[in-house]
Design a protein around this motif. Structure first.
Motif, PDB file in Angstrom:
ATOM      1  N   ASN A 216       0.846  -1.190   0.000  1.00 54.95           N
ATOM      2  CA  ASN A 216       0.000   0.000   0.000  1.00 54.95           C
ATOM      3  C   ASN A 216       0.891   1.253   0.000  1.00 54.95           C
ATOM      4  O   ASN A 216       1.865   1.336   0.740  1.00 54.95           O
ATOM      5  CB  ASN A 216      -0.909  -0.005   1.237  1.00 54.95           C
ATOM      6  CG  ASN A 216      -2.027   1.014   1.097  1.00 54.95           C
ATOM      7  OD1 ASN A 216      -1.767   2.209   1.001  1.00 54.95           O
ATOM      8  ND2 ASN A 216      -3.251   0.534   1.083  1.00 54.95           N
TER       9      ASN A 216
ATOM     10  N   SER B 130      -7.429   2.588  -9.052  1.00 57.50           N
ATOM     11  CA  SER B 130      -6.872   2.399 -10.412  1.00 57.50           C
ATOM     12  C   SER B 130      -7.717   3.102 -11.459  1.00 57.50           C
ATOM     13  O   SER B 130      -8.077   2.532 -12.477  1.00 57.50           O
ATOM     14  CB  SER B 130      -6.773   0.912 -10.763  1.00 57.50           C
ATOM     15  OG  SER B 130      -5.876   0.276  -9.903  1.00 57.50           O
TER      16      SER B 130
ATOM     17  N   GLY C 239      -7.086   6.638 -12.337  1.00 60.91           N
ATOM     18  CA  GLY C 239      -6.465   7.846 -12.903  1.00 60.91           C
ATOM     19  C   GLY C 239      -6.718   9.066 -12.041  1.00 60.91           C
ATOM     20  O   GLY C 239      -6.551  10.196 -12.474  1.00 60.91           O
TER      21      GLY C 239
ATOM     22  N   ALA D 226      -5.317   9.361  -8.841  1.00 58.59           N
ATOM     23  CA  ALA D 226      -4.217   9.418  -7.860  1.00 58.59           C
ATOM     24  C   ALA D 226      -4.646   9.033  -6.447  1.00 58.59           C
ATOM     25  O   ALA D 226      -4.138   9.561  -5.457  1.00 58.59           O
ATOM     26  CB  ALA D 226      -3.553  10.797  -7.852  1.00 58.59           C
TER      27      ALA D 226
ATOM     28  N   GLY E 133      -4.207   6.305  -4.526  1.00 60.29           N
ATOM     29  CA  GLY E 133      -3.171   5.758  -3.653  1.00 60.29           C
ATOM     30  C   GLY E 133      -2.125   6.809  -3.319  1.00 60.29           C
ATOM     31  O   GLY E 133      -1.645   6.907  -2.179  1.00 60.29           O
TER      32      GLY E 133
HETATM   33  P1  ATP Z   1      -2.476   7.344 -10.787  1.00 65.71           P
HETATM   34  O1  ATP Z   1      -3.510   8.287 -11.291  1.00 65.71           O
HETATM   35  O2  ATP Z   1      -1.520   7.973  -9.779  1.00 65.71           O
HETATM   36  O3  ATP Z   1      -1.787   6.554 -11.844  1.00 65.71           O
HETATM   37  P2  ATP Z   1      -4.573   5.616 -10.029  1.00 65.71           P
HETATM   38  O4  ATP Z   1      -5.581   6.552  -9.450  1.00 65.71           O
HETATM   39  O5  ATP Z   1      -4.797   5.202 -11.431  1.00 65.71           O
HETATM   40  O6  ATP Z   1      -3.175   6.267  -9.875  1.00 65.71           O
HETATM   41  P3  ATP Z   1      -4.569   4.092  -7.597  1.00 65.71           P
HETATM   42  O7  ATP Z   1      -5.994   4.158  -7.168  1.00 65.71           O
HETATM   43  O8  ATP Z   1      -3.600   4.935  -6.889  1.00 65.71           O
HETATM   44  O9  ATP Z   1      -4.474   4.340  -9.166  1.00 65.71           O
HETATM   45  O10 ATP Z   1      -4.142   2.532  -7.545  1.00 65.71           O
HETATM   46  C1  ATP Z   1      -3.108   2.053  -8.317  1.00 65.71           C
HETATM   47  C2  ATP Z   1      -2.600   0.753  -7.714  1.00 65.71           C
HETATM   48  O11 ATP Z   1      -2.041   1.018  -6.432  1.00 65.71           O
HETATM   49  C3  ATP Z   1      -3.655  -0.308  -7.517  1.00 65.71           C
HETATM   50  O12 ATP Z   1      -3.120  -1.519  -7.996  1.00 65.71           O
HETATM   51  C4  ATP Z   1      -3.847  -0.395  -6.016  1.00 65.71           C
HETATM   52  O13 ATP Z   1      -4.120  -1.705  -5.576  1.00 65.71           O
HETATM   53  C5  ATP Z   1      -2.499   0.066  -5.478  1.00 65.71           C
HETATM   54  N1  ATP Z   1      -2.584   0.802  -4.191  1.00 65.71           N
HETATM   55  C6  ATP Z   1      -1.644   0.811  -3.262  1.00 65.71           C
HETATM   56  N2  ATP Z   1      -1.996   1.597  -2.235  1.00 65.71           N
HETATM   57  C7  ATP Z   1      -3.201   2.113  -2.501  1.00 65.71           C
HETATM   58  C8  ATP Z   1      -4.065   2.995  -1.809  1.00 65.71           C
HETATM   59  N3  ATP Z   1      -3.767   3.514  -0.604  1.00 65.71           N
HETATM   60  N4  ATP Z   1      -5.226   3.340  -2.416  1.00 65.71           N
HETATM   61  C9  ATP Z   1      -5.515   2.849  -3.640  1.00 65.71           C
HETATM   62  N5  ATP Z   1      -4.730   1.990  -4.326  1.00 65.71           N
HETATM   63  C10 ATP Z   1      -3.569   1.613  -3.777  1.00 65.71           C
END
Ligand code: ATP
Length: 293
Positions: free
Chosen positions: A66, A96, A98, A100, A102
């Motif tokens: 995480n 996942s 887009g 941000a 995480g």
């Molecule tokens: P970005 O826009 O930064 O590329 P995102 O919004 O598309 O990110 P996230 O929701 O951050 O994507 O999740 C991307 C990956 O990170 C997933 O595989 C998820 O399991 C993992 N992950 C690790 N920590 C977290 C967290 N605290 N919250 C959400 N996803 C997390």
């Protein structure tokens, strides 16, 4: 203080250009990012030692994978603090997508630990530490309306975005950012969405006009395997949005409305099909909530 609660705001990419690729494989970007009022809640409680994590979602890891855990581990290592932390995350930002999600949780952990353990590291130092976790992290720490360049380390604050209503459709498909970047072809490099946007924005153009200069180079890559992107953009535009775009590497799509009533109607019409959020542009990435103890 032994406990702190923070709102970790999501981000939208109002523009995204890929300007090049470094020898180490990192892509260099130019992107206008915007913090929005869709947020996870992150609560940090001091512990004697170690890191523990609880999340109310089965879609995210609860171990060292995480990003919030990673942030705590890096912070402890860099500052040498002996004490630990329990991290509790109430997940509201689609995963996942887009947005941000995480990365903003990780940013909240850095800011929260800095306060809880009285380290007073300046924002620039936290941003340097945070860049190891993700390219969006320096932005998530700062928040607002910002031109982000390089691999996420060069930030230029822009004037606040107008008080429009942004409708975010959090499509169910999960998209891997790495996969999308692999799908980029050489003709995708060198678009000028960000420059055009900044020119219009700084010239004081209306929200309607600014809607016409939103653009994301990654959109066509993701849309090739997620048909919902074009579908939801069309629905947003038909529903009264002045402009619609995919955020980041997707698949979340947003529309810019100047009439809140129309945004509400849109949500009512479509909320059974997808998660629809009505959000506002905000000036901060991470906000401390009342109730620290
Ligand atoms: P970005 O826009 O930064 O590329 P995102 O919004 O598309 O990110 P996230 O929701 O951050 O994507 O999740 C991307 C990956 O990170 C997933 O595989 C998820 O399991 C993992 N992950 C690790 N920590 C977290 C967290 N605290 N919250 C959400 N996803 C997390």
């Amino acid at each position: 203080m032994s406990r702190i609660r923070l709102r970790a705001n999501a981000k939208l990419n109002l523009t995204l250009d890929v300007v090049g690729r470094r020898e180490d494989g990192y892509h260099c970007l130019r992107s206008v990012m915007q913090s929005v009022s869709l947020a996870d809640q992150v609560t940090l409680t001091k512990q004697v030692s170690g890191i523990a994590l609880q999340v109310d979602s089965s879609q995210v890891p609860t171990n060292e994978d995480n990003l919030a855990w990673k942030a705590a581990a890096i912070f402890r290592e860099r500052t040498g603090i002996k004490g630990g932390v329990l991290i509790e995350i109430e997940k509201r930002i689609p995963v996942s997508a887009g947005l941000a999600g995480g990365t903003t949780d990780a940013a909240a952990v850095l800011i929260g630990l800095n306060i809880l353990y009285g380290k007073n590291l300046p924002l620039s130092k936290l941003q340097k530490i945070g860049l190891k976790i993700g390219a969006d992290l320096p932005f998530c720490l700062q928040g607002g309306t910002v031109l982000v360049e390089g691999i996420g380390e060069r930030l230029t604050a822009l004037p606040p975005f107008p008080d429009v209503t942004l409708v975010v459709a959090g499509l169910k498909e999960k998209v891997s950012t790495t996969w999308v970047y692999r799908g980029l072809t050489s003709d995708a490099y060198g678009t000028a969405f960000s420059s055009n946007f900044i020119r219009a924005f700084k010239a004081g153009k209306s929200a309607e006009e600014i809607s016409g200069v939103l653009g994301n180079t990654l959109e066509s890559v993701t849309a090739a395997f997620v048909p919902g992107i074009e579908l939801w953009k069309r629905r947003l535009l038909d529903g009264g949005a002045h402009g619609a775009l995919m955020s980041g590497s997707g698949p979340a799509v947003f529309g810019l409305f100047t009439e809140e009533e129309r945004a509400r109607e849109f949500r009512k019409r479509w909320e059974l099909e997808e998660k629809i959020f009505l959000v506002k542009p905000v000036k901060a990435g991470i906000l401390e909530m009342n109730g620290g103890a």
